[in-house]
Every structure is written in C-alpha cells, then in structure tokens.
Design an enzyme around this catalytic site. Structure first.
Site, PDB file in Angstrom:
ATOM      1  N   GLU A 386     -11.675  43.795  62.445  1.00  0.00           N
ATOM      2  CA  GLU A 386     -10.684  44.657  61.746  1.00  0.00           C
ATOM      3  C   GLU A 386     -10.795  44.450  60.226  1.00  0.00           C
ATOM      4  O   GLU A 386      -9.790  44.445  59.516  1.00  0.00           O
ATOM      5  CB  GLU A 386      -9.276  44.419  62.279  1.00  0.00           C
ATOM      6  CG  GLU A 386      -9.127  45.036  63.657  1.00  0.00           C
ATOM      7  CD  GLU A 386      -7.714  45.156  64.119  1.00  0.00           C
ATOM      8  OE1 GLU A 386      -6.845  45.542  63.324  1.00  0.00           O
ATOM      9  OE2 GLU A 386      -7.485  44.894  65.318  1.00  0.00           O
TER      10      GLU A 386
HETATM   11  C1  LIG Z   1     -16.763  40.063  68.655  1.00  0.00           C
HETATM   12  C2  LIG Z   1     -16.583  41.286  67.848  1.00  0.00           C
HETATM   13  C3  LIG Z   1     -15.718  42.275  68.272  1.00  0.00           C
HETATM   14  C4  LIG Z   1     -15.556  43.453  67.534  1.00  0.00           C
HETATM   15  N1  LIG Z   1     -14.732  44.442  68.004  1.00  0.00           N
HETATM   16  C5  LIG Z   1     -14.731  45.645  67.384  1.00  0.00           C
HETATM   17  C6  LIG Z   1     -14.032  46.751  67.938  1.00  0.00           C
HETATM   18  O1  LIG Z   1     -13.347  46.634  68.961  1.00  0.00           O
HETATM   19  N2  LIG Z   1     -14.135  47.965  67.341  1.00  0.00           N
HETATM   20  C7  LIG Z   1     -14.877  48.142  66.215  1.00  0.00           C
HETATM   21  O2  LIG Z   1     -14.942  49.261  65.728  1.00  0.00           O
HETATM   22  N3  LIG Z   1     -15.526  47.103  65.642  1.00  0.00           N
HETATM   23  C8  LIG Z   1     -15.487  45.859  66.202  1.00  0.00           C
HETATM   24  N4  LIG Z   1     -16.159  44.807  65.643  1.00  0.00           N
HETATM   25  C9  LIG Z   1     -16.880  45.011  64.402  1.00  0.00           C
HETATM   26  C10 LIG Z   1     -16.272  44.286  63.197  1.00  0.00           C
HETATM   27  O3  LIG Z   1     -15.107  44.945  62.792  1.00  0.00           O
HETATM   28  C11 LIG Z   1     -17.370  44.221  62.130  1.00  0.00           C
HETATM   29  O4  LIG Z   1     -18.318  43.282  62.596  1.00  0.00           O
HETATM   30  C12 LIG Z   1     -16.824  43.822  60.769  1.00  0.00           C
HETATM   31  O5  LIG Z   1     -16.020  44.842  60.244  1.00  0.00           O
HETATM   32  C13 LIG Z   1     -17.935  43.504  59.779  1.00  0.00           C
HETATM   33  O6  LIG Z   1     -18.963  44.445  59.787  1.00  0.00           O
HETATM   34  P1  LIG Z   1     -20.480  43.935  59.945  1.00  0.00           P
HETATM   35  O7  LIG Z   1     -20.539  43.041  61.119  1.00  0.00           O
HETATM   36  O8  LIG Z   1     -21.363  45.105  59.934  1.00  0.00           O
HETATM   37  O9  LIG Z   1     -20.751  43.028  58.667  1.00  0.00           O
HETATM   38  P2  LIG Z   1     -21.286  43.562  57.260  1.00  0.00           P
HETATM   39  O10 LIG Z   1     -20.474  44.707  56.801  1.00  0.00           O
HETATM   40  O11 LIG Z   1     -22.764  43.717  57.346  1.00  0.00           O
HETATM   41  O12 LIG Z   1     -20.935  42.322  56.324  1.00  0.00           O
HETATM   42  C14 LIG Z   1     -21.769  41.159  56.177  1.00  0.00           C
HETATM   43  C15 LIG Z   1     -21.113  40.229  55.150  1.00  0.00           C
HETATM   44  O13 LIG Z   1     -21.015  40.902  53.883  1.00  0.00           O
HETATM   45  C16 LIG Z   1     -19.668  40.905  53.425  1.00  0.00           C
HETATM   46  N5  LIG Z   1     -19.386  42.162  52.728  1.00  0.00           N
HETATM   47  C17 LIG Z   1     -19.678  43.435  53.116  1.00  0.00           C
HETATM   48  N6  LIG Z   1     -19.222  44.323  52.221  1.00  0.00           N
HETATM   49  C18 LIG Z   1     -18.609  43.600  51.237  1.00  0.00           C
HETATM   50  C19 LIG Z   1     -17.907  43.937  50.039  1.00  0.00           C
HETATM   51  N7  LIG Z   1     -17.719  45.210  49.665  1.00  0.00           N
HETATM   52  N8  LIG Z   1     -17.396  42.920  49.283  1.00  0.00           N
HETATM   53  C20 LIG Z   1     -17.554  41.612  49.662  1.00  0.00           C
HETATM   54  N9  LIG Z   1     -18.209  41.247  50.794  1.00  0.00           N
HETATM   55  C21 LIG Z   1     -18.708  42.220  51.563  1.00  0.00           C
HETATM   56  C22 LIG Z   1     -18.827  40.780  54.702  1.00  0.00           C
HETATM   57  O14 LIG Z   1     -17.551  40.248  54.425  1.00  0.00           O
HETATM   58  C23 LIG Z   1     -19.690  39.843  55.533  1.00  0.00           C
HETATM   59  O15 LIG Z   1     -19.442  38.517  55.128  1.00  0.00           O
HETATM   60  C24 LIG Z   1     -16.284  43.613  66.333  1.00  0.00           C
HETATM   61  C25 LIG Z   1     -17.133  42.601  65.884  1.00  0.00           C
HETATM   62  C26 LIG Z   1     -17.287  41.451  66.617  1.00  0.00           C
HETATM   63  C27 LIG Z   1     -18.233  40.397  66.122  1.00  0.00           C
END
Ligand SMILES: Cc1cc2nc3c(=O)[nH]c(=O)nc-3n(C[C@H](O)[C@H](O)[C@H](O)COP(=O)(O)OP(=O)(O)OC[C@H]3O[C@@H](n4cnc5c(N)ncnc54)[C@H](O)[C@@H]3O)c2cc1C
Length: 415
Positions: A386
């Site tokens: 989230e």
């Molecule tokens: C177990 C699990 C359950 C989940 N359940 C759901 C679900 O039910 N529905 C759903 O839609 N999603 C779900 N997610 C997805 C989750 O919301 C995303 O993984 C999360 O929002 C981060 O996106 P990402 O993994 O692509 O990381 P990325 O966006 O690739 O981020 C990688 C790193 O970069 C940092 N970063 C990225 N952009 C910025 C910025 N602008 N400023 C500073 N730092 C930044 C992030 O904080 C992180 O540390 C789930 C994920 C997991 C692991």
C-alpha cells in the site's frame, strides 16, 4: 491504556481474540511453512460476523468504521499477520466500492464482502508499475456494453482466494495518468486467469498471485467512478485503507512482545531470569512504549476518519450521490497525510519492535519452531505494501508543503 472503547468495540475485540487464541495460534506455524490459505479460519471469521464490521448496515455490515476494522485486524495479527490479511484485503477491495460506487454497485458487491461469503482483493501493481501507478500498462477498451481488459497484474494479496477484485486499467493510454480507470472484476469472468504464485519471506498464509487478463470482457456497469478517475479512486481508497496496514503492524508488534515476555520471564542465565537484566528491561520498556504510542495515534486517526465517513454515508443515502461526491459537497478534509503517517509510524515501529524481540530471546528467537522470528518476517511487508514507507514520507512531505502554501495565501489575503 483505556481508549474508552464502546461495548460493541469491546465485543469485537473479544470475538477476534477468541479466534486468534483458540484457532489461529495452533495452526499458524503449519500455514506459514506450507504457504496454505487459511480457509478454516476464514470460516470462523465469517461465523463471528467480523468481515463487515466497518460497513454500513444497509450493505450487510454492522455499521462500525475503520476503528472496528482495525480492532479485528490488530487482534488477529497478534496471532498471525499472514492469516489476518484476508480481512484487510477484503476491506481494501470494499473501500473503493463504498466510496466511489453507485447504489447498484454497493448493493451488488458489498453485501457479500460484508458477510465474507466472497473475499475481496485489490490489484493496481504491475511488473512496471509499482510505486509509480501512473505507468499502468493494463488496458480496458470499451466495446458496446463491455470493457475488454488486457494485461498482467502482479503481487495481488488474497489472489486466487478472492472472488471480487478492484482493478485499475487504462481506458485511454494517450491521457497517461488521467486515462486510468477503476473497475470491479469477478473471479470466473472468461479471460481472467491466475499466473505465478509468489514464494515469500513473510505473511506466507496469504496467497500472492499474478493475475492475467486476456480479452476479459466485463460489463460496462463495473466501471467504478468516472472514466479517467482511477488514480483518484486509488488515492481515495488508500486514505481509508492504510490504517488497516497500520493495525496489522500494531498487532504483529504486540504479538511479538507478548511471546517474548512469556519466554524471558522463565529463561535463566547467570542464575537469573533474562527479564531481570536491566539491559533487557530497557528494550522491553522501549518496545511497550512504541507500541502504545502507535496505538494511540492509530485509534485517534481512525476515530476522526470514522466520524466524517459515517456522516457522508448517511447523507449519501438521502442525496443519492456517491460517498465521494458527498464528502466533496461537505467540504470534508482528505486523510492522505494522516493515513500515511499511521501506516509509516506503525510499520516502522513493528519492524523495530520485532527485531528487538528476536534479540531479547537470543538464539531461540531465530529458530523457526519458536514463534518470534515469524513476527519479524511478517512485519517487513507492512513497510512495503500500500505504498512503501519512502512513498508515505513523500506524501506526508507533499501535504505539509501544500499546507504551507495555503497558510501563505491566507496570510497574504489577510494582509
Ligand atoms: C507480499 C506483497 C503483497 C502485495 N499485495 C498487493 C496487493 O494486494 N495489491 C497490489 O496492487 N499490490 C500489492 N503489492 C505490491 C506493493 O504495493 C508494491 O510492491 C509496492 O507498492 C512497491 O512497488 P515495487 O515493488 O514495484 O517497488 P518499486 O516501486 O520498484 O520500489 C523499489 C524501491 O524504490 C523506492 N522508490 C520508488 N519510487 C520512489 C520515490 N519516488 N521516492 C523514493 N523512493 C522511491 C521504493 O520505496 C523501494 O524502496 C504487494 C507486494 C508484496 C511484496
């Protein structure tokens, strides 16, 4: 601390605690090891009527709000943060329907989510759209009376187990972020299938799936809100749903401390119980203080949100507008800053507390047949989903900057 909970709220805690202690504690290790979805516990939660504690009575709920939902999630998470997630993901699916849905949509989907007859899930994340939801590639094109959805979503919690999904797809890729729209898609719709099941560090009792949409036709009536307003729907949802993640984090932290205290008051070294060492007592004191600070912030934010949302739900029943339109007409405040704050504060707290709990228990704390390490693994996700905690900090800072600008404008107007 006495939070002046009502009789109904105390009953909710008792019901959830009974399920947690009598049913969840004995199966949590097995479900975690086998990555098994907790259908028998889902049945217990249904029987106790706890899926709909936050939904209005006209849609089958028991008329509470985010505080009631949080109490359920906190108590269940105190036993297992993975098993409790089925309640929070159903709520995450329900909030956009409650806030942005029309009357027919609310009647159609909220009633089953309230009873737990059908579980809900929420899917916005894609392989190329994580923190940046504006990069959504999934499309939904209007053909006659249907939208045809194509694309892949990933990391969907309660994926495969859920039957109702709120989904975000682009209805107009040329308009970028303003072309994204929100939909409800039901399991079993032709063209909707499940891909990879993820293997995870924590919350392993909840299934995390890839969702595949190929020529998936959903009725036009499944559009939530206006075309192109999807990101508003997503943010409007997170404003109300992030306290649910905070409640999960709070319950995980409390559960880890409970288990730790029971162990360190018995374990002896140097002819003394571990709990008698001052170094350990200071860690315990810090953990308990952080947990209580998190609870106080979370409950007060939930109460404030609930007052406003209840008023808007009642008003919208009379004026036939959506809850979102009613909130706007009331000039209601947004909860973006506060919901990001509780999610950030409670999840960072849970990570610190569970790490310290492993430390207080020593070597046994690291072992998989002792419950404390699982709390630490489960806590980690609350800093990620989230919106990661970096994104929460961005949002809080953005709101502070907006407030400063407003204050500046007011001061200039008064001068
Ligand atoms: C177990 C699990 C359950 C989940 N359940 C759901 C679900 O039910 N529905 C759903 O839609 N999603 C779900 N997610 C997805 C989750 O919301 C995303 O993984 C999360 O929002 C981060 O996106 P990402 O993994 O692509 O990381 P990325 O966006 O690739 O981020 C990688 C790193 O970069 C940092 N970063 C990225 N952009 C910025 C910025 N602008 N400023 C500073 N730092 C930044 C992030 O904080 C992180 O540390 C789930 C994920 C997991 C692991």
């Amino acid at each position: 601390m006495d939070y002046q909970l009502t009789e109904d709220q105390r009953t909710i805690i008792e019901l959830a605690r009974e399920i947690a202690q009598k049913k969840i504690v004995k199966v949590r290790e097995e479900y975690d090891e086998k990555e098994k979805f907790p259908w028998d516990i889902v049945e217990e939660i249904r029987k106790a009527d706890l899926f709909g504690v936050y939904l209005p009575e006209e849609y089958g709920g028991t008329g509470g709000g985010n505080l009631e939902l949080g109490l359920v999630v906190e108590e269940l998470s105190r036993a297992c943060g993975g098993i409790s997630l089925c309640v929070a993901t159903s709520a995450l699916c329900a909030f956009p329907i409650l806030i942005f849905g029309n009357e027919a949509q609310k009647k159609k989907w909220l009633t089953d989510l309230a009873s737990g007859k059908r579980l809900g899930a929420f899917t916005i994340t894609e392989p190329e759209a994580g923190s940046d939801a504006t990069s959504t590639k999934t499309t939904a094109r209007l053909e006659g009376n249907h939208y045809v959805i194509d694309g892949t979503k990933n990391f969907c919690s309660s994926g495969e187990a859920a039957q109702i999904y709120t989904l975000f797809a682009s209805t107009n890729p040329r308009r970028g972020p303003r072309g994204i729209s929100a939909f409800v898609v039901e399991k079993g719709t032709p063209g909707f299938s499940f891909g990879k099941k993820e293997k995870k560090m924590g919350i392993r009792a909840n299934s995390t799936y890839e969702l595949i949409f190929h020529n998936c036709k959903v009725p036009k009536e499944n559009l939530l809100g206006q075309e192109g307003a999807g990101l508003l729907v997503a943010q409007g949802t997170f404003d109300y749903s992030r306290p649910g993640v905070a409640s999960q984090a709070l319950g995980i932290a409390q559960g880890a401390l409970d288990e730790t205290l029971s162990y360190i008051r018995i374990r002896k070294q140097f002819n003394q119980t571990i709990i008698s060492f001052q170094a350990i007592q200071h860690m315990m004191a810090d953990c308990a203080t952080q947990i209580e600070a998190a609870r106080a912030l979370l409950y007060s934010v939930c109460r404030a949100m609930d007052r406003q949302l209840h008023a808007a739900v009642q008003e919208s029943a009379k004026n036939k507008k959506t809850v979102h339109e009613t909130l706007r007409a009331m000039g209601a405040s947004r909860w973006t800053k506060e919901s990001a704050m509780v999610k950030l504060f409670c999840s960072d707290m849970a990570m610190r507390v569970t790490t310290d709990c492993v430390q207080m228990c020593g070597g046994i704390g690291f072992m998989r047949d002792f419950p404390v390490e699982k709390y630490m693994r489960d806590a980690k996700i609350t800093q990620i989903y989230e919106g990661t905690n970096q994104i929460q900090r961005n949002e809080i800072a953005m709101m502070l900057i907006k407030e400063l600008a407003q204050q500046g404008r007011r001061a200039a107007a008064a001068a």
